[in-house]
Design an enzyme around this catalytic site. Structure first.
Site, short mmCIF file in Angstrom:
data_model
loop_
_atom_site.label_atom_id
_atom_site.label_comp_id
_atom_site.label_asym_id
_atom_site.label_seq_id
_atom_site.Cartn_x
_atom_site.Cartn_y
_atom_site.Cartn_z
N HIS A 119 1.04 4.80 -2.33
CA HIS A 119 0.83 5.64 -3.77
C HIS A 119 2.26 6.47 -4.49
CE1 HIS A 119 -3.60 5.34 -2.53
NE2 HIS A 119 -3.16 5.27 -1.41
N GLU A 131 -11.25 3.49 6.44
CA GLU A 131 -10.15 4.26 7.00
C GLU A 131 -10.81 5.73 7.79
OE1 GLU A 131 -6.37 7.36 5.69
OE2 GLU A 131 -7.96 6.84 4.09
N HIS A 135 -9.52 1.13 -0.98
CA HIS A 135 -9.54 1.60 0.31
C HIS A 135 -11.06 1.58 0.78
CE1 HIS A 135 -5.91 3.12 -1.38
NE2 HIS A 135 -5.70 3.91 -0.52
N HIS A 176 0.97 -1.19 -0.03
CA HIS A 176 -0.01 0.06 -0.07
C HIS A 176 0.84 1.21 -0.05
CE1 HIS A 176 -3.86 2.10 1.81
NE2 HIS A 176 -3.12 3.08 1.25
N ASP A 234 1.70 3.94 2.90
CA ASP A 234 0.72 4.89 2.25
C ASP A 234 1.25 5.96 1.41
OD1 ASP A 234 -1.74 5.64 1.41
OD2 ASP A 234 -2.35 6.47 3.71
N ASP A 235 1.67 7.10 1.87
CA ASP A 235 2.14 8.33 1.18
C ASP A 235 3.35 8.76 1.98
OD1 ASP A 235 -0.01 9.07 -0.97
OD2 ASP A 235 -1.11 8.51 0.82
#
Length: 341
Positions: free
Chosen positions: A19, A200, A197, A17, A278-279
């Site tokens: 991005h 969340e 997703h 996961h 994630d990011d």
């Protein structure tokens, strides 16, 4: 704690996961903006770093899309992707399954081919030089409509051999998985894996929708599953992988304190949880930082960390033989660490 840090540092792992656009570090944003003559409201790299301070999903998305705007050429996407792979190589990541958001680029008249060719050449270089394997997951932006997602799926046609699956990201609340039922059905018919997703910021019902309507193979995030006993039981029994992102959760106030993070309870409930970044450029940490954060806050032992690492390969879209090879590597690492500790 030093022993724990060393253990995590050397532990073979996969990231499921992440991005790609979320790995855009401030120096890269500044460099690409200058190279491509893109106006940004920042005069220095430090000003960009300051703008990366936010405390809500929408504030994050605002700066995220602003950063995305500097990505214009195949060279940009190649450099962005390779820089991420070089960074996670330092964290002993052996396999990645990376998200990208083509709609965020095609809306700016950046051809789909420019985006994906840059990514794929970086994948090839990283495999050759770093021995990191990579898979690509094309996400649909859920704040846009399903017709736009269909256009994106159609545009990906020439590259489907290089795309392993489709995902669903962007603003969750008010954009339920059911909104994309038809396009996910079509993606499945094309042989693509499906992830989304869910849970969340959205309610547990979004996770049920992802499972039952989108027929997903993996849930991204899934924190709020822990609010529903039926869902907890189902995720465990059906061996659904959750790609959990601890530092992201803290940064976006999905959890108020890392000591409240649900990943420990997920493991106790026999849910196949994994740790991811994630990011990472925006949330202040790559994959080992996330392992360390939850280990420190929750007091996870070495067995729990071993399970999380193994889950990352078991929950991947690698072939069974490849998964087993990575599991064997973890077992070998565990034996060697026990001998030297």
């Amino acid at each position: 704690m030093p022993a724990l840090n060393n253990f995590i540092s050397g532990l073979p792992k996969a990231e499921l996961h992440m991005h790609l656009e979320g790995s855009l570090e401030p120096p890269q944003m500044f460099k690409f903006a200058k190279r491509n003559n893109v106006d940004i409201p920042f005069k220095t790299v430090d000003e960009i770093r300051a703008a990366y301070n936010f405390n809500s999903l929408q504030d994050f998305l605002d700066i995220y899309y602003q950063g995305m705007n500097v990505l214009r050429t195949e060279e940009d996407f190649h450099e962005l992707t390779l820089a991420y792979l070089q960074r996670v190589h330092l964290d002993n990541v052996k396999h990645v399954e990376v998200f990208f958001d083509p709609q965020g680029h095609t809306v700016r008249d950046i051809p789909f081919s420019v985006v994906i060719e840059g990514i794929l050449t970086a994948f090839k270089e990283a495999k050759s030089k770093l021995n990191i394997s990579s898979k690509l997951i094309m996400c649909f932006l859920r704040h846009l409509n399903e017709d736009d997602a269909f256009k994106t799926l159609e545009g990906a046609g020439p590259y489907l051999d290089h795309i392993c699956g489709v995902g669903l990201d962007s603003s969750e609340v008010g954009n339920p998985p059911s909104k994309f039922e038809r396009v996910f059905d079509q993606a499945g018919k094309l042989g693509l894996k499906r992830v989304a997703h869910a849970g969340e910021e959205g309610p547990p019902d979004y996770i049920f929708q992802a499972l039952d309507i989108l027929k997903i193979d993996r849930i991204d995030h899934g924190n709020r599953a822990m609010e529903d006993p039926i869902l907890i039981k189902r995720l465990g029994e059906e061996k659904i992988t959750l790609t959990v992102c601890p530092l992201s959760n803290k940064k976006l106030c999905v959890v108020q304190d890392m000591k409240q993070h649900p990943i420990g309870k997920m493991l106790q409930a026999n849910i196949r949880a994994t740790i991811n970044s994630d990011d990472p450029a925006y949330f202040g940490g790559y994959i080992n930082d996330n392992y360390l954060a939850v280990s420190d806050a929750l007091g996870l032992d070495l067995v729990s960390l071993e399970i999380l690492a193994k889950n990352s390969f078991i929950g991947s879209f690698l072939k069974d033989k490849e998964k087993q090879s990575h599991i064997d590597s973890i077992n070998q690492y565990i034996r060697g660490f026990a001998t030297t500790s």
